[in-house]
Design a protein around this motif. Sequence first.
Motif: not given
Length: 224
Positions: A64, A90-91, A93-94, A97, A99-100, A215, A218-219, A222
Motif C-alpha cells: 500500500a 478508513l477500512k 475505503k482505503y 482497497t 491503498k492503506v 481523506d 491520505i490524499d 499519496t
Amino acid sequence: MFRPSTRRRLLRDAVVTGFALPVVLRTTTLAFAQVKSDDAQIVPTEKLMAEGPLPDMWIGSKDAPVTIIEYASMTCPHCAAFHAETWPTLKSKYIDTGKVRFVLREFPLDPLATAGFMLARCAGPDKRNAMTDLLFDQQKNWAFVDKPVDALAATVKQAGISQAQFESCLKDQKLYDQVNQTRDKASTDLKIDATPTFFINGRKYAGELSVAQIDKDIDEATKK
C-alpha cells in the motif's frame, strides 16, 4: 478521562476475584489527547518501523502507498470514538482497497488499558484486532463501571476467552512488561504523550481524526 478511582476499583476487584493482576502494579500520569491535529513532525521510516517489544499486527496490503500507525489506549474515549466513527470508512475505503496498510500499537494510559491489550494479545494473532475492536465498541460497558475486572471478563467472554484463560493471561508478567515497554518506547523514541496519536507515512498527527481529515491526509500523502 481515566479517573484514579477506577484504578482503586481495579485493585479492589482483583483482590475480590482471588488472583493477582500484574496490571495493578503500575500507574501512569499520561493524558488523553484532545481533538487536534499536529502534522509538523515527520519521523524517519526506519525509526518508526523499528522492531518493538511486541510484533505488529498489520492489516492491509504490504504494498500500500500509505502506512498508518495508531497509538491508542483501550480506555481512551477519543480512541473509541475514532474506531466508531472513522475506522469503518478508513477500512472499507482505503485498507480493503489496498491503498492503506494499518497497525494499532499499544499505548496504555492506565492498568485497565494494559489488561485490555494483554487480553487482545492472548486471544492470538488471528483474533487480536477483532478483540481490540470489541473492547473499543463496548468500552463504556467495562472501562468506566463499578467493577471493571468483572465487566472486562464478561466482555472478552464474548470472544471465547474463558475465566481461566482471563486469569492466566493477566498473570503473564512477560506480556505485561512487553505491553508497557511498547508504550515506553513510543514515549521515548517518538515523543508520544497522549492518545490517539497517528503517523501517516511518517507524519505525526495527535488527536482523534475525522473521516474528512483522513481523506485529506491520505490524499496529501499519496501526492508526495
